[in-house]
Design a protein around this motif. Structure first.
Motif, mmCIF file in Angstrom:
data_model
loop_
_atom_site.group_PDB
_atom_site.id
_atom_site.type_symbol
_atom_site.label_atom_id
_atom_site.label_comp_id
_atom_site.label_asym_id
_atom_site.label_seq_id
_atom_site.Cartn_x
_atom_site.Cartn_y
_atom_site.Cartn_z
ATOM 1 N N LYS A 97 18.710 -3.811 2.450
ATOM 2 C CA LYS A 97 18.742 -3.245 3.578
ATOM 3 C C LYS A 97 17.388 -3.410 4.320
ATOM 4 N N ARG A 98 16.316 -3.023 3.729
ATOM 5 C CA ARG A 98 14.996 -3.118 4.151
ATOM 6 C C ARG A 98 14.529 -4.690 4.234
ATOM 7 N N LEU A 99 14.949 -5.408 3.502
ATOM 8 C CA LEU A 99 14.211 -7.129 3.319
ATOM 9 C C LEU A 99 14.375 -7.399 4.980
ATOM 10 N N PRO A 100 15.283 -7.270 5.730
ATOM 11 C CA PRO A 100 15.114 -7.784 7.098
ATOM 12 C C PRO A 100 14.147 -7.221 7.719
ATOM 13 N N VAL A 101 14.047 -5.787 7.667
ATOM 14 C CA VAL A 101 13.007 -5.091 8.448
ATOM 15 C C VAL A 101 11.628 -5.829 8.227
ATOM 16 N N TYR A 102 11.342 -6.247 6.926
ATOM 17 C CA TYR A 102 9.910 -6.607 6.595
ATOM 18 C C TYR A 102 9.899 -7.906 7.472
ATOM 19 N N LEU A 103 10.964 -8.893 7.260
ATOM 20 C CA LEU A 103 10.954 -9.907 7.790
ATOM 21 C C LEU A 103 10.810 -10.000 9.133
ATOM 22 N N ARG A 104 11.331 -8.984 10.222
ATOM 23 C CA ARG A 104 11.316 -8.800 11.440
ATOM 24 C C ARG A 104 9.572 -8.768 11.592
ATOM 25 N N ILE A 105 9.073 -7.823 10.875
ATOM 26 C CA ILE A 105 7.701 -7.294 11.090
ATOM 27 C C ILE A 105 6.936 -8.762 10.894
ATOM 28 N N LEU A 106 6.982 -9.426 10.007
ATOM 29 C CA LEU A 106 6.255 -10.519 9.514
ATOM 30 C C LEU A 106 6.288 -11.613 10.850
ATOM 31 N N ASP A 107 7.692 -11.738 11.096
ATOM 32 C CA ASP A 107 7.536 -12.787 12.338
ATOM 33 C C ASP A 107 6.711 -12.158 13.492
ATOM 34 N N ASN A 108 6.602 -10.895 13.546
ATOM 35 C CA ASN A 108 5.899 -10.399 14.722
ATOM 36 C C ASN A 108 4.632 -10.758 14.597
ATOM 37 N N LEU A 109 3.975 -10.388 13.358
ATOM 38 C CA LEU A 109 2.677 -10.596 12.936
ATOM 39 C C LEU A 109 2.236 -12.198 12.936
ATOM 40 N N ILE A 110 3.311 -12.988 12.449
ATOM 41 C CA ILE A 110 2.993 -14.464 12.536
ATOM 42 C C ILE A 110 2.626 -15.157 13.785
ATOM 43 N N ARG A 111 3.490 -14.461 14.875
ATOM 44 C CA ARG A 111 3.438 -14.717 16.112
ATOM 45 C C ARG A 111 1.822 -14.228 16.952
ATOM 46 N N ARG A 112 1.667 -13.026 16.356
ATOM 47 C CA ARG A 112 0.057 -12.722 16.564
ATOM 48 C C ARG A 112 -1.104 -13.517 15.632
ATOM 49 N N ASP A 113 -0.589 -14.367 15.222
ATOM 50 C CA ASP A 113 -1.635 -15.129 14.114
ATOM 51 C C ASP A 113 -2.265 -14.259 13.432
ATOM 52 N N ILE A 114 -1.459 -13.177 12.568
ATOM 53 C CA ILE A 114 -2.157 -12.296 11.729
ATOM 54 C C ILE A 114 -1.778 -13.099 10.406
ATOM 55 N N SER B 107 0.597 -3.278 2.292
ATOM 56 C CA SER B 107 1.527 -2.600 2.163
ATOM 57 C C SER B 107 1.356 -1.299 3.034
ATOM 58 N N ARG B 108 0.303 -0.807 3.039
ATOM 59 C CA ARG B 108 -0.345 0.318 4.163
ATOM 60 C C ARG B 108 0.305 0.004 5.561
ATOM 61 N N GLU B 109 -0.213 -1.239 6.042
ATOM 62 C CA GLU B 109 0.087 -1.476 7.475
ATOM 63 C C GLU B 109 1.508 -1.738 7.417
ATOM 64 N N LEU B 110 2.135 -2.483 6.490
ATOM 65 C CA LEU B 110 3.693 -2.701 6.668
ATOM 66 C C LEU B 110 4.233 -1.304 6.725
ATOM 67 N N SER B 111 3.603 -0.296 5.991
ATOM 68 C CA SER B 111 4.359 1.072 6.083
ATOM 69 C C SER B 111 4.182 1.733 7.423
ATOM 70 N N GLU B 112 3.234 1.365 8.124
ATOM 71 C CA GLU B 112 2.936 2.084 9.400
ATOM 72 C C GLU B 112 4.013 1.247 10.418
ATOM 73 N N GLU C 8 4.262 2.344 -1.318
ATOM 74 C CA GLU C 8 4.747 2.196 -2.443
ATOM 75 C C GLU C 8 6.264 1.613 -2.622
ATOM 76 N N GLN C 9 7.165 2.213 -1.635
ATOM 77 C CA GLN C 9 8.478 1.707 -1.694
ATOM 78 C C GLN C 9 8.479 0.541 -1.130
ATOM 79 N N ILE C 10 7.649 -0.109 -0.205
ATOM 80 C CA ILE C 10 7.622 -1.501 0.057
ATOM 81 C C ILE C 10 7.095 -2.609 -1.180
ATOM 82 N N ARG C 11 6.170 -1.883 -1.695
ATOM 83 C CA ARG C 11 5.564 -2.799 -3.236
ATOM 84 C C ARG C 11 6.824 -2.832 -4.157
#
Lengths: 210, 210
Positions: B12-29, B34-39, B46-49
């Motif tokens: 259930k959390r994987l798609p959330v990571y995906l959404r964040i990554l899509d946003n980051l990539i759009r912003r050329d990051i 894992s700390r930033e993903l956490s925020e 730890e959970q993300i890792r």
DNA sequence: CATTGTGAACGGATTCACAGCC
DNA sequence: GGCTGTGAATCCGTTCACAATG
């Protein structure tokens, strides 16, 4: 024993029990055992008994639960013994559908307002409601002491809309926007991001054999 | 270590990571820890890792995760590296809204059919789709090998519609009907009963102090 | 005697703490 | 030095097993 505050998982199951009880009562069934509730809900009988035990001892040993009595108890626990007023923010397709859907389906909840920021949408009527300007929302929340809101605005507006809702007194938010919402302590957000729901399903479809 | 099959909570959390990554990539990051993903997600670092570790070691010690690389990995894990075809059964307000909503929002999923049993609705067009007769559904599922379906039919039709979907080859169902669905082993159902979601929220609103 | 209510055992997920590595 | 990857410890919810009781 009652009232070590119940975990979220328990709270999520209470409305399921309520739905089953409503069905039973409609069919004039008066007594139901935890085993029968288990069949109807898919949860185990022990789990159902434990869930209810968080709030009191509602059953009769050897017999089961009186459907009407248990229903009343659960209504009180959830806070549905009085009809709850809810607003919808965002009158796009989803917001409108939810408004219509809930109006039909739900005897315990009443959607009392729907808001948008688009002049082209403001003023549209929807059953007995008229889409109002989101700028008028804070006043209406305060005046009617509304505590529950549904958010279906686009991602980029979600946080500011929610800030305004919380400032006006909203305590619980059902969020359909695909974004994490920051809210102060004491305000509950449930995320219902349908994209995420669907994507996690796809995992199972794509790993299914055959 | 990889691949002791991951718990549902992880999926259930994987798609959330995906959404964040899509946003980051759009912003050329390019790199994220894992700390930033956490925020961004609200989950702990730890959970993300740990979540990612179920599937492999995708990060660089000392640096973090490459957004593009991690995105590709998650797409593969979920099964979104090819666009997934989905059907919607039930073309009421909710079904239509979901169809429109998903078409706009979701680059990974394509709704390829929407069905109803009401002659008054069959034939309506919806963006590029036409509402088809639910009787034609089994053939279309089979022909296009569709594995994922969304159910928005009324409670009383839900089980029979689902039986037919499953028989035709559907492996995963997002169920908006307010009822428990019985499906054979190997078919996944996620319930998204909005009434229940809303009612459990009301519990928190009604127990909120102030 | 059937069924509830519940302490105890269990299991699974999260958090902790640190070793491993760039 | 900083961040990942991960075994160990912990926490929390579920299941088990049975005592309590109408």
């Amino acid at each position: 024993m009652a009232n070590r505050d119940a975990p979220k998982s328990v709270i999520k199951r209470l409305p399921v029990y309520l739905r089953i009880l409503d069905n039973l009562i409609r069919r004039d069934i008066e007594i139901i055992s935890s085993r029968e509730l288990s069949e109807e809900t898919g949860f185990t009988a022990e789990q159902i008994r434990k869930d209810l035990a968080y709030f009191g001892a509602f059953g009769t040993r050897g017999a089961g639960y009186n459907a009407n009595f248990l229903r009343e108890k659960i209504l009180k626990i959830i806070g549905l013994h009085k009809k709850t007023s809810v607003i919808v923010v965002g009158a796009g397709h989803l917001g409108k559908a939810l408004t219509r859907y809930n109006m039909i389906k739900n005897p315990y909840v009443e959607i009392v307002g729907i808001f948008d920021n688009d002049p082209a949408i403001i003023g549209e009527s929807l059953n007995s409601l008229t889409v109002k300007d989101v700028n008028d929302m804070p006043e209406i929340i305060k005046k009617q002491k509304i505590k529950v809101g549904i958010v279906t605005v686009p991602e980029e507006h979600a946080q500011s809309v929610v800030d305004s809702m919380v400032k006006s007194g909203i305590k619980a938010i059902l969020n359909f926007a695909p974004t994490k919402l920051d809210v102060p302590e004491g305000v509950q957000v449930h995320n219902a991001d349908l994209t995420i729901e669907l994507q996690s399903l796809i995992y199972y479809a794509s790993t299914a054999e055959d």
